[in-house]
Design a protein around this motif. Structure first.
Motif, PDB file in Angstrom:
ATOM      1  N   VAL A 211       0.757  -1.048   0.020  1.00  0.00           N
ATOM      2  CA  VAL A 211       0.244   0.110   0.028  1.00  0.00           C
ATOM      3  C   VAL A 211       0.817   1.111  -0.051  1.00  0.00           C
ATOM      4  O   VAL A 211       2.320   1.328   0.379  1.00  0.00           O
ATOM      5  CB  VAL A 211      -0.833  -0.064   1.277  1.00  0.00           C
ATOM      6  CG1 VAL A 211      -1.885  -1.006   1.355  1.00  0.00           C
ATOM      7  CG2 VAL A 211      -0.225   0.510   2.410  1.00  0.00           C
ATOM      8  N   ILE A 212       0.397   2.244  -0.426  1.00  0.00           N
ATOM      9  CA  ILE A 212       1.018   3.755  -0.450  1.00  0.00           C
ATOM     10  C   ILE A 212       1.305   4.162   1.230  1.00  0.00           C
ATOM     11  O   ILE A 212       0.165   4.165   1.786  1.00  0.00           O
ATOM     12  CB  ILE A 212       0.207   4.588  -1.233  1.00  0.00           C
ATOM     13  CG1 ILE A 212       0.084   4.345  -2.654  1.00  0.00           C
ATOM     14  CG2 ILE A 212       0.950   6.243  -1.186  1.00  0.00           C
ATOM     15  CD1 ILE A 212      -0.799   5.242  -3.429  1.00  0.00           C
ATOM     16  N   SER A 213       2.362   4.251   1.370  1.00  0.00           N
ATOM     17  CA  SER A 213       3.040   4.833   2.671  1.00  0.00           C
ATOM     18  C   SER A 213       3.260   6.265   2.918  1.00  0.00           C
ATOM     19  O   SER A 213       3.262   6.772   3.815  1.00  0.00           O
ATOM     20  CB  SER A 213       3.921   4.098   3.202  1.00  0.00           C
ATOM     21  OG  SER A 213       4.957   3.984   2.461  1.00  0.00           O
ATOM     22  N   GLU A 214       3.803   6.719   1.513  1.00  0.00           N
ATOM     23  CA  GLU A 214       4.208   8.235   1.422  1.00  0.00           C
ATOM     24  C   GLU A 214       4.337   8.772  -0.255  1.00  0.00           C
ATOM     25  O   GLU A 214       4.467   7.908  -0.865  1.00  0.00           O
ATOM     26  CB  GLU A 214       5.668   8.338   2.042  1.00  0.00           C
ATOM     27  CG  GLU A 214       5.888   9.450   2.044  1.00  0.00           C
ATOM     28  CD  GLU A 214       7.597   9.776   2.901  1.00  0.00           C
ATOM     29  OE1 GLU A 214       7.958  10.957   2.789  1.00  0.00           O
ATOM     30  OE2 GLU A 214       8.136   8.732   3.266  1.00  0.00           O
ATOM     31  N   ILE A 215       3.895   9.986  -0.269  1.00  0.00           N
ATOM     32  CA  ILE A 215       4.077  10.675  -1.475  1.00  0.00           C
ATOM     33  C   ILE A 215       4.631  11.859  -1.172  1.00  0.00           C
ATOM     34  O   ILE A 215       3.944  12.966  -0.481  1.00  0.00           O
ATOM     35  CB  ILE A 215       2.623  10.772  -2.098  1.00  0.00           C
ATOM     36  CG1 ILE A 215       2.090   9.559  -2.369  1.00  0.00           C
ATOM     37  CG2 ILE A 215       2.758  11.558  -3.316  1.00  0.00           C
ATOM     38  CD1 ILE A 215       0.603   9.487  -3.374  1.00  0.00           C
ATOM     39  N   ALA A 216       5.809  12.255  -1.836  1.00  0.00           N
ATOM     40  CA  ALA A 216       6.575  13.485  -1.508  1.00  0.00           C
ATOM     41  C   ALA A 216       6.879  14.038  -2.996  1.00  0.00           C
ATOM     42  O   ALA A 216       7.027  13.189  -4.040  1.00  0.00           O
ATOM     43  CB  ALA A 216       7.643  12.926  -0.789  1.00  0.00           C
ATOM     44  N   PRO A 217       7.303  15.212  -2.958  1.00  0.00           N
ATOM     45  CA  PRO A 217       7.606  15.992  -4.119  1.00  0.00           C
ATOM     46  C   PRO A 217       8.905  15.243  -4.687  1.00  0.00           C
ATOM     47  O   PRO A 217       9.646  14.612  -4.059  1.00  0.00           O
ATOM     48  CB  PRO A 217       8.209  17.258  -3.687  1.00  0.00           C
ATOM     49  CG  PRO A 217       7.329  17.643  -2.578  1.00  0.00           C
ATOM     50  CD  PRO A 217       7.192  16.402  -1.786  1.00  0.00           C
ATOM     51  N   ALA A 218       9.135  15.059  -5.974  1.00  0.00           N
ATOM     52  CA  ALA A 218      10.238  14.105  -6.597  1.00  0.00           C
ATOM     53  C   ALA A 218      11.598  14.724  -5.908  1.00  0.00           C
ATOM     54  O   ALA A 218      11.750  15.850  -6.228  1.00  0.00           O
ATOM     55  CB  ALA A 218      10.063  14.211  -7.967  1.00  0.00           C
ATOM     56  N   ALA A 219      12.357  13.890  -5.573  1.00  0.00           N
ATOM     57  CA  ALA A 219      13.869  14.109  -5.201  1.00  0.00           C
ATOM     58  C   ALA A 219      14.759  13.956  -6.457  1.00  0.00           C
ATOM     59  O   ALA A 219      14.506  13.281  -7.272  1.00  0.00           O
ATOM     60  CB  ALA A 219      14.363  13.176  -4.248  1.00  0.00           C
ATOM     61  N   ASP A 220      15.972  14.667  -6.372  1.00  0.00           N
ATOM     62  CA  ASP A 220      16.745  14.786  -7.312  1.00  0.00           C
ATOM     63  C   ASP A 220      17.523  13.403  -7.298  1.00  0.00           C
ATOM     64  O   ASP A 220      17.650  12.813  -8.547  1.00  0.00           O
ATOM     65  CB  ASP A 220      17.920  15.620  -7.322  1.00  0.00           C
ATOM     66  CG  ASP A 220      17.219  17.171  -7.345  1.00  0.00           C
ATOM     67  OD1 ASP A 220      16.477  17.423  -8.011  1.00  0.00           O
ATOM     68  OD2 ASP A 220      18.000  18.238  -6.683  1.00  0.00           O
ATOM     69  N   ASP A 221      17.603  12.575  -6.388  1.00  0.00           N
ATOM     70  CA  ASP A 221      18.227  11.447  -6.196  1.00  0.00           C
ATOM     71  C   ASP A 221      17.784  10.518  -5.274  1.00  0.00           C
ATOM     72  O   ASP A 221      17.965  10.418  -4.109  1.00  0.00           O
ATOM     73  CB  ASP A 221      19.680  11.506  -5.904  1.00  0.00           C
ATOM     74  CG  ASP A 221      20.377  10.155  -5.711  1.00  0.00           C
ATOM     75  OD1 ASP A 221      19.765   9.341  -6.382  1.00  0.00           O
ATOM     76  OD2 ASP A 221      21.687  10.059  -5.219  1.00  0.00           O
ATOM     77  N   PRO A 222      16.506   9.997  -5.855  1.00  0.00           N
ATOM     78  CA  PRO A 222      15.596   9.134  -4.952  1.00  0.00           C
ATOM     79  C   PRO A 222      15.938   8.042  -4.179  1.00  0.00           C
ATOM     80  O   PRO A 222      15.420   7.415  -3.376  1.00  0.00           O
ATOM     81  CB  PRO A 222      14.261   9.140  -5.770  1.00  0.00           C
ATOM     82  CG  PRO A 222      14.707   9.077  -7.192  1.00  0.00           C
ATOM     83  CD  PRO A 222      15.689  10.059  -7.137  1.00  0.00           C
ATOM     84  N   GLY A 223      17.002   7.425  -5.039  1.00  0.00           N
ATOM     85  CA  GLY A 223      17.389   6.070  -4.556  1.00  0.00           C
ATOM     86  C   GLY A 223      16.907   4.950  -5.703  1.00  0.00           C
ATOM     87  O   GLY A 223      16.132   5.134  -6.506  1.00  0.00           O
ATOM     88  N   PRO A 224      17.063   3.719  -5.404  1.00  0.00           N
ATOM     89  CA  PRO A 224      16.843   2.649  -6.178  1.00  0.00           C
ATOM     90  C   PRO A 224      15.279   2.420  -6.000  1.00  0.00           C
ATOM     91  O   PRO A 224      14.750   2.359  -5.026  1.00  0.00           O
ATOM     92  CB  PRO A 224      17.726   1.252  -5.623  1.00  0.00           C
ATOM     93  CG  PRO A 224      17.852   1.676  -4.421  1.00  0.00           C
ATOM     94  CD  PRO A 224      18.158   3.140  -4.076  1.00  0.00           C
ATOM     95  N   GLY A 225      14.910   1.916  -7.163  1.00  0.00           N
ATOM     96  CA  GLY A 225      13.182   1.488  -7.228  1.00  0.00           C
ATOM     97  C   GLY A 225      12.871   1.636  -8.786  1.00  0.00           C
ATOM     98  O   GLY A 225      13.774   1.290  -9.920  1.00  0.00           O
TER      99      GLY A 225
END
Length: 409
Positions: free
Chosen positions: A25-39
């Motif tokens: 399930v969705i746990s968090e939505i945030a403005p897009a980060a420059d370097d969000p990490g793997p996924g």
């Protein structure tokens, strides 16, 4: 359940965000980060709730096989008998045809599906078993409900009720019915059987109701009487509900009763007298979903396994032209159907909603390369990424003897 970071996507065409999925399930939505990490890197694509096909007939589908000349006689009974006469002449088994059609639906982004499987004295449980085999094959990548469906009625042939009971014992999720007045000519006995089986097996009900005009409103009232008397609010669906398209004075009252009884409506985006009053249904809070119905079968040459295409048809047949209206058609084909399978999801109770992206919502998504929801409906981009229960999924549609339909090749 799975954990996943989906980065740089635009829910319903909005601002770029990163979506964190935890345990499906969705746990968090945030403005897009420059370097969000793997996924999963979204690359700025549009993300929508997964498509939902909630009125499908996997058992009759001939999708992927050569289109055959239509041989049925006019009218519903002529089509029913045409199916009975010819279904064994299809080039592949029920299980093979259901498997291919389900694969196409999932590849196109539909991860939430309700399919009918015909049960009668001619086919016995063969069609149900074929559909159940397809469901089992794709159990990890889609949620599929099966309705035990008496397409030839319940009372016309001895033993049909017993076969429906057997299908429910074998794993059908809901009990179906069809046109209690026009086919069985005895709505009380027909509904007695349907609701008795529902109570005995503790399952929901999904009744095909093609009956038009005042007759259809009469049958709708009989169904609602049963729902209210048996306390089955939130567990019943009426498919097609053609009488609601009539414009008769009794329609608004029927819609209010449907809303109060939490009875959902599914349909197939029909035209010429089959256009549901989608806006009035939404304003009343009635849950509405749409589906492919039969596909290139012995009823109809239409259908391509793409619910985004069906969203286009829904918008077109209802004369929708504004972005808000077209987005509502898309919402019906995504979240609307999902809210029929999971009554815990909030309904589409007005235009302008962009559901599916709040913390706690299920991680069921489809990503497409389109600048807006309207563009997605108009263009139906082919390349899609599908997420089910928080994991990216794919299916192999290269099944021997079947060809992907049309532009999807």
């Amino acid at each position: 359940m799975n954990n996943l970071l989906i980065s740089k996507v635009r829910p319903w065409g909005g601002e770029l965000v990163d979506i964190v999925v935890t345990e499906g399930v969705i746990s968090e939505i945030a403005p897009a980060a420059d370097d969000p990490g793997p996924g999963l890197e979204g690359g700025g694509r549009l993300i929508l709730p997964a498509l939902s096909d909630v009125h499908l007939h996997l058992d009759s589908s001939c999708l992927g096989l050569p289109v055959r000349p239509y041989t049925g006689e006019p009218g519903r009974w002529g089509r029913i008998m045409n199916d009975r006469k010819n279904w064994r002449t299809a080039e592949r088994s029920v299980a093979e045809r259901a498997t291919f059609t389900l694969a196409v639906a999932i590849a196109n982004g539909a991860t939430r599906i309700r399919t009918h499987a015909q049960v009668d004295v001619d086919s016995g449980l063969e069609k149900f078993e074929g559909v159940a085999a397809a469901r089992e094959r794709y159990a990890d990548v889609a949620d599929v409900e099966i309705v035990a469906f008496p397409q030839v009625g319940i009372l016309l042939e001895a033993g049909c009720a017993d076969l429906l009971d057997a299908a429910l014992r074998a794993g059908a999720d809901l009990i179906g019915g069809i046109d209690p007045c026009e086919i069985d000519r005895d709505p009380v006995r027909h509904l007695d059987v349907v609701f008795d089986l529902a109570e005995r097996h503790q399952v929901g009900v999904d009744i095909h109701l093609h009956e038009a005009g005042e007759l259809g409103l009469f049958t709708t009232a009989l169904i609602l009487d049963r729902v209210e008397a048996l306390g089955m609010q939130g567990r019943v669906t009426i498919s097609h509900a053609r009488s609601l398209c009539s414009g008769l004075p009794g329609v608004p009252a029927a819609i209010d009763r449907l809303a109060a009884a939490e009875v959902a409506i599914t349909h197939a985006a029909g035209s010429r007298g089959w256009e549901l009053p989608l806006i009035a249904l939404a304003e009343a809070g009635v849950r509405v979903g749409v589906g492919m119905d039969g596909q290139r079968d012995f009823w109809s040459p239409y259908g391509n396994g793409d619910m985004l295409d069906r969203a286009w048809q829904l918008a077109f047949t209802n004369g929708f032209s504004t972005d808000q209206e077209i987005e509502h058609a898309l919402a019906v084909a995504t979240w609307g159907g999902a809210g029929i399978l999971d009554r815990g999801l909030r309904p589409l109770d007005r235009l302008g909603l962009h559901p599916g992206f709040a913390p706690g919502d299920p991680a069921e998504f489809v990503l497409v390369d389109a600048p807006s929801p309207t563009a997605a409906v108009m263009d139906r981009p082919g390349a899609r990424t599908v997420v089910h229960r928080g994991a990216v999924v794919s299916v192999d549609t290269d099944l021997d003897g079947f060809s992907m339909p049309g532009r999807c090749e």
